[in-house]
Write a protein that holds these residues in place. Structure first.
Motif, PDB file in Angstrom:
ATOM      1  N   ASP A  22       0.317  -1.450   0.011  1.00  0.00           N
ATOM      2  CA  ASP A  22      -0.009  -0.270  -0.327  1.00  0.00           C
ATOM      3  C   ASP A  22       0.610   1.076   0.130  1.00  0.00           C
ATOM      4  O   ASP A  22       0.557   2.147  -0.760  1.00  0.00           O
ATOM      5  CB  ASP A  22      -1.069  -0.158   1.202  1.00  0.00           C
ATOM      6  CG  ASP A  22      -1.933  -1.014   0.595  1.00  0.00           C
ATOM      7  OD1 ASP A  22      -1.941  -1.142  -0.581  1.00  0.00           O
ATOM      8  OD2 ASP A  22      -2.924  -1.263   2.305  1.00  0.00           O
ATOM      9  N   VAL A  23       2.406   1.396   0.656  1.00  0.00           N
ATOM     10  CA  VAL A  23       3.151   2.709   0.740  1.00  0.00           C
ATOM     11  C   VAL A  23       3.193   2.442  -0.823  1.00  0.00           C
ATOM     12  O   VAL A  23       3.382   3.677  -1.424  1.00  0.00           O
ATOM     13  CB  VAL A  23       3.621   2.014   1.678  1.00  0.00           C
ATOM     14  CG1 VAL A  23       5.457   3.146   1.478  1.00  0.00           C
ATOM     15  CG2 VAL A  23       3.881   2.621   3.296  1.00  0.00           C
ATOM     16  N   GLY A  26       0.222   3.751  -2.835  1.00  0.00           N
ATOM     17  CA  GLY A  26       0.190   5.100  -2.799  1.00  0.00           C
ATOM     18  C   GLY A  26       1.504   6.483  -3.186  1.00  0.00           C
ATOM     19  O   GLY A  26       0.951   7.561  -3.506  1.00  0.00           O
ATOM     20  N   ALA A  27       2.469   5.719  -2.960  1.00  0.00           N
ATOM     21  CA  ALA A  27       3.455   6.743  -3.451  1.00  0.00           C
ATOM     22  C   ALA A  27       3.546   7.291  -5.306  1.00  0.00           C
ATOM     23  O   ALA A  27       3.673   7.643  -5.403  1.00  0.00           O
ATOM     24  CB  ALA A  27       4.553   6.050  -3.477  1.00  0.00           C
ATOM     25  N   ARG A  30       0.544   9.462  -5.814  1.00  0.00           N
ATOM     26  CA  ARG A  30       0.596  10.506  -5.227  1.00  0.00           C
ATOM     27  C   ARG A  30       1.311  11.023  -6.285  1.00  0.00           C
ATOM     28  O   ARG A  30       1.253  12.434  -6.102  1.00  0.00           O
ATOM     29  CB  ARG A  30       0.954  10.934  -3.354  1.00  0.00           C
ATOM     30  CG  ARG A  30       1.679  12.355  -3.237  1.00  0.00           C
ATOM     31  CD  ARG A  30       2.155  12.370  -1.903  1.00  0.00           C
ATOM     32  NE  ARG A  30       1.283  12.180  -0.742  1.00  0.00           N
ATOM     33  CZ  ARG A  30       0.863  11.321  -0.004  1.00  0.00           C
ATOM     34  NH1 ARG A  30       3.094  10.584   0.136  1.00  0.00           N
ATOM     35  NH2 ARG A  30       0.160  11.606   1.151  1.00  0.00           N
ATOM     36  N   TYR A  70      10.747   6.763  -4.863  1.00  0.00           N
ATOM     37  CA  TYR A  70       9.961   5.786  -5.325  1.00  0.00           C
ATOM     38  C   TYR A  70      11.389   5.049  -4.548  1.00  0.00           C
ATOM     39  O   TYR A  70      11.193   3.768  -3.875  1.00  0.00           O
ATOM     40  CB  TYR A  70       8.921   5.470  -6.773  1.00  0.00           C
ATOM     41  CG  TYR A  70       9.021   3.864  -6.686  1.00  0.00           C
ATOM     42  CD1 TYR A  70       7.235   3.589  -5.844  1.00  0.00           C
ATOM     43  CD2 TYR A  70       9.416   3.075  -7.975  1.00  0.00           C
ATOM     44  CE1 TYR A  70       6.629   2.371  -6.228  1.00  0.00           C
ATOM     45  CE2 TYR A  70       9.139   1.998  -7.723  1.00  0.00           C
ATOM     46  CZ  TYR A  70       7.360   1.402  -6.911  1.00  0.00           C
ATOM     47  OH  TYR A  70       7.318   0.326  -7.238  1.00  0.00           O
ATOM     48  N   LEU A 100       6.612  14.013   1.683  1.00  0.00           N
ATOM     49  CA  LEU A 100       5.142  13.588   1.678  1.00  0.00           C
ATOM     50  C   LEU A 100       5.409  11.565   1.162  1.00  0.00           C
ATOM     51  O   LEU A 100       4.527  11.122   2.576  1.00  0.00           O
ATOM     52  CB  LEU A 100       3.874  13.929   0.605  1.00  0.00           C
ATOM     53  CG  LEU A 100       3.736  15.281   0.710  1.00  0.00           C
ATOM     54  CD1 LEU A 100       2.695  16.042   0.018  1.00  0.00           C
ATOM     55  CD2 LEU A 100       3.521  15.854   2.064  1.00  0.00           C
ATOM     56  N   ASN A 101       5.398  10.857   0.358  1.00  0.00           N
ATOM     57  CA  ASN A 101       6.119   9.549   0.055  1.00  0.00           C
ATOM     58  C   ASN A 101       6.782   9.342   1.135  1.00  0.00           C
ATOM     59  O   ASN A 101       6.562   7.907   1.710  1.00  0.00           O
ATOM     60  CB  ASN A 101       5.965   9.449  -0.701  1.00  0.00           C
ATOM     61  CG  ASN A 101       5.151   9.767  -2.005  1.00  0.00           C
ATOM     62  OD1 ASN A 101       3.949   9.306  -1.481  1.00  0.00           O
ATOM     63  ND2 ASN A 101       5.770   9.683  -3.170  1.00  0.00           N
ATOM     64  N   GLU A 103       8.210  10.145   4.320  1.00  0.00           N
ATOM     65  CA  GLU A 103       7.252  10.467   5.658  1.00  0.00           C
ATOM     66  C   GLU A 103       5.833   9.377   5.557  1.00  0.00           C
ATOM     67  O   GLU A 103       5.299   8.754   6.722  1.00  0.00           O
ATOM     68  CB  GLU A 103       6.160  11.623   5.540  1.00  0.00           C
ATOM     69  CG  GLU A 103       7.483  12.904   6.324  1.00  0.00           C
ATOM     70  CD  GLU A 103       6.551  14.258   6.031  1.00  0.00           C
ATOM     71  OE1 GLU A 103       5.778  14.079   5.777  1.00  0.00           O
ATOM     72  OE2 GLU A 103       7.216  15.027   5.571  1.00  0.00           O
ATOM     73  N   THR A 104       4.978   9.267   4.705  1.00  0.00           N
ATOM     74  CA  THR A 104       4.290   8.524   4.316  1.00  0.00           C
ATOM     75  C   THR A 104       4.530   6.807   4.653  1.00  0.00           C
ATOM     76  O   THR A 104       3.934   5.831   5.445  1.00  0.00           O
ATOM     77  CB  THR A 104       3.090   8.264   3.169  1.00  0.00           C
ATOM     78  OG1 THR A 104       2.725   9.307   3.325  1.00  0.00           O
ATOM     79  CG2 THR A 104       1.646   6.962   3.295  1.00  0.00           C
ATOM     80  N   ALA A 105       5.999   6.134   4.125  1.00  0.00           N
ATOM     81  CA  ALA A 105       6.560   4.676   4.234  1.00  0.00           C
ATOM     82  C   ALA A 105       7.180   4.879   5.422  1.00  0.00           C
ATOM     83  O   ALA A 105       7.880   3.817   5.215  1.00  0.00           O
ATOM     84  CB  ALA A 105       7.701   4.999   3.518  1.00  0.00           C
ATOM     85  N   GLY A 106       7.032   6.380   6.002  1.00  0.00           N
ATOM     86  CA  GLY A 106       7.875   5.796   7.662  1.00  0.00           C
ATOM     87  C   GLY A 106       9.677   5.971   7.583  1.00  0.00           C
ATOM     88  O   GLY A 106      10.188   5.366   9.027  1.00  0.00           O
TER      89      GLY A 106
END
Ligand code: SAH
Ligand code: DHB
Ligand code: MG
Length: 222
Positions: A22-23, A26-27, A30, A70, A100-101, A103-106
């Motif tokens: 999903d990460v 999602g990247a 986006r 990515y 942002l990507n 950050e979302t990916a941790g």
């Protein structure tokens, strides 16, 4: 053989060996929504980069060409908790999407995006005595590949691995009379690699979701 079967095989390998993520999905979404070009590495290529960095036990990774982050996410996932990654990007919009990507990916805590012309950023890194890197991924503007190779070697520790994307470009790389600045850049880089006794290298051709292209792998001697 056509792009259709290459794509089907990429999808088959990604479905059977990598699975849904999903990460990363999602990247990509986006990136697309922000209108960024669809030129990131394929999923199975990202996994290859990640596995190379993991096998190499890389703790400090340098990436030249971030786009939406990515490949950065794939590479950052190979790091140990104490590891870090520096990624260089010219375009502020690309860097903002990448942030942002990441950050979302941790992985944002382990990744630093440096915005500017990579040749300038790299020169500043050398001048500042930046700590050496174990692993470098070169994937930005192809005419600058000879300069990126030189800086990558300067910023590498002995034994480092340098990977360069897009060294085949549909086979265009074999034309010594090419007027394409990207092809000229890749060929000039190959000549420098061959002429440098510190470097040991190979290159492989790839087909798949990203068409017909390839990677060069370069090892800096110890
Ligand atoms: N590595 C990414 C794809 C990078 S695409 C991935 O696989 O996910 C190439 C990137 O290099 C683009 O974002 C582009 O803006 C950036 N770029 C182009 N010229 C550059 C330059 N002179 N300095 C730094 N980055 C540059
Ligand atoms: C382009 C750049 C890339 O890094 C890539 O993987 C594919 C295409 C390009 O500039 O067209
Ligand atoms: Mg590329």
């Amino acid at each position: 053989m056509t792009a259709e079967i290459w794509n089907a095989v990429d999808t088959y390998f990604e479905d059977s060996l990598i699975g849904p993520d999903d990460v990363l999905a999602g990247a990509l979404a986006r990136s697309r929504e922000a209108g960024l070009p669809d030129i990131q590495v394929a999923g199975n290529q990202g996994k290859l980069l990640s596995m190379l960095a993991r096998i190499h036990r890389a703790e400090r990774i340098l990436e030249i060409g971030t786009l939406a982050g990515y490949s950065t996410i794939w590479l950052a996932r190979a790091l140990p908790p104490s590891g870090s990654l520096v990624t260089l990007e010219l375009d502020l919009r690309h860097a903002a999407v990448a942030r942002l990507n990441l950050e979302t990916a941790g992985v944002a805590g382990q990744v630093e995006i440096r915005v500017g012309r990579a040749v300038d950023t790299l020169a500043a890194m050398v001048a500042a005595g930046e700590a050496p890197f174990d692993f470098v991924f070169i994937d930005a503007d192809k005419p600058n590949n000879p300069a990126y190779l030189d800086y990558a070697v300067k910023l590498s520790r002995p034994g480092a691995l340098i990977v360069v994307d897009n060294v085949v470009r549909n086979g265009a790389v074999v034309d010594p009379r090419s007027t394409d600045s990207g092809v000229i850049g890749v060929r000039a880089m190959m000549e420098r690699i061959a002429a440098d006794p510190r470097l040991d290298a190979t290159a492989i051709q790839t087909v798949g979701g990203k068409g017909y292209d390839g990677f060069a792998l370069i090892r800096v001697s110890e």
